[in-house]
Design a protein around this motif. Structure first.
Motif, short mmCIF file in Angstrom:
data_model
loop_
_atom_site.label_atom_id
_atom_site.label_comp_id
_atom_site.label_asym_id
_atom_site.label_seq_id
_atom_site.Cartn_x
_atom_site.Cartn_y
_atom_site.Cartn_z
N ARG A 1 -6.84 -6.52 -5.21
CA ARG A 1 -5.35 -6.75 -5.33
C ARG A 1 -4.52 -5.79 -4.93
O ARG A 1 -3.65 -5.64 -3.94
N ARG A 2 -5.31 -4.54 -4.97
CA ARG A 2 -4.43 -3.32 -4.43
C ARG A 2 -4.77 -3.12 -3.10
O ARG A 2 -3.85 -2.82 -2.31
N LYS A 3 -5.85 -3.71 -2.64
CA LYS A 3 -6.21 -3.67 -0.90
C LYS A 3 -5.03 -4.63 -0.20
O LYS A 3 -4.71 -4.37 0.69
N ILE A 4 -4.83 -5.57 -1.10
CA ILE A 4 -3.64 -6.64 -0.46
C ILE A 4 -2.34 -6.17 -0.40
O ILE A 4 -1.57 -6.27 0.65
N ILE A 5 -1.98 -5.44 -1.29
CA ILE A 5 -0.61 -4.99 -1.63
C ILE A 5 -0.38 -3.52 -0.76
O ILE A 5 0.75 -3.13 -0.63
N THR A 6 -1.54 -2.82 -0.67
CA THR A 6 -1.25 -1.29 -0.17
C THR A 6 -0.58 -1.46 1.21
O THR A 6 0.39 -0.50 1.53
N PRO A 7 -0.59 -2.13 2.19
CA PRO A 7 -0.14 -2.21 3.61
C PRO A 7 1.39 -2.15 3.27
O PRO A 7 2.26 -1.62 4.04
N ALA A 8 1.92 -2.71 2.20
CA ALA A 8 3.55 -2.75 2.05
C ALA A 8 4.00 -1.36 1.77
O ALA A 8 5.17 -1.08 1.70
N GLU B 1 -3.31 -10.98 -15.79
CA GLU B 1 -4.30 -9.88 -15.24
C GLU B 1 -3.95 -9.68 -13.84
O GLU B 1 -4.57 -9.91 -12.77
N GLY B 2 -2.52 -9.22 -13.54
CA GLY B 2 -2.10 -8.75 -12.33
C GLY B 2 -2.53 -7.49 -12.06
O GLY B 2 -3.43 -6.80 -12.63
N LEU B 3 -2.14 -6.74 -10.96
CA LEU B 3 -2.42 -5.54 -10.37
C LEU B 3 -2.40 -4.54 -11.65
O LEU B 3 -3.20 -3.69 -11.58
#
Length: 190
Positions: free
Chosen positions: A126-133, A113-115
């Motif tokens: 999870r999207r919030k964590i990866i968005t800055p990239a 159950e990843g992004l």
């Protein structure tokens, strides 16, 4: 005669069961225009034997006929397709509408159950964590790599113009991998 009565009875029972199970989707589907569909099959029969290119042309025709937002039934699953940017913004801007299609469930053993597969608050977190990239300032550093990789990809695709058919996926996936690795070749695997 008995066989005919049995088949009619069975068909009626199945139809009533399916109607009750999918009554809400049927009601929601009435709010949208769309091509004629067959019970149980939906619009699936329209797709049989079509290439991806023909499928996209068919969707383009549907947009011309039914407008920017329309319905397509894939078997018993209602799909609402839209190219209206305001509708897309509403849908993507909330976790309320990010349930995944049934097909995604088949990927759970592989991706867990990843992004891609998660939904609701878990997906949003999870999207919030990866968005800055993917912030524009960070992506600006890679414009040259994207540009050069895209140019090489176009050059390679031009060599395929006179061919009747070719595996487009291998070109794009290889170029994507090369861009991720910061190379300009776009021919690592070809």
């Amino acid at each position: 005669m008995v066989l005919v009565i049995l088949l009619i009875s069975l068909t009626t029972i199945i139809s009533v069961f399916l109607y009750l199970k999918f009554a809400r989707m049927l009601q929601l589907g009435k709010a949208f225009k769309g091509p004629l569909n067959l019970p149980l099959f939906g619009h699936g029969l329209h797709l049989i034997g079509k290439s991806p290119h023909e499928y996209l042309l068919m969707l383009t025709d549907y947009i011309k006929i039914y407008g920017n937002t329309f319905k397509v039934w894939m078997g018993p699953e209602l799909n609402i397709l839209t190219i209206d940017l305001k509708d897309i913004e509403v849908v993507l801007g909330t976790t309320k509408f990010n349930d995944k299609a049934t097909l995604y469930k088949t990927m759970i053993p592989w991706l867990n159950e990843g992004l891609l597969i998660s939904r609701g608050k878990k997906w949003f977190k999870r999207r919030k964590i990866i968005t800055p990239a993917f912030h524009f300032k960070i992506l600006e550093q890679f414009i040259e790599v994207f540009d050069q990789g895209g140019i090489k990809l176009v050059e390679q695709l031009r060599t395929q113009i006179d061919k009747e058919a070719f595996d487009f996926y291998s070109f794009v996936s290889t170029c994507t991998l090369d861009i991720i690795c910061g190379k300009y070749e776009c021919n690592t695997l070809i």
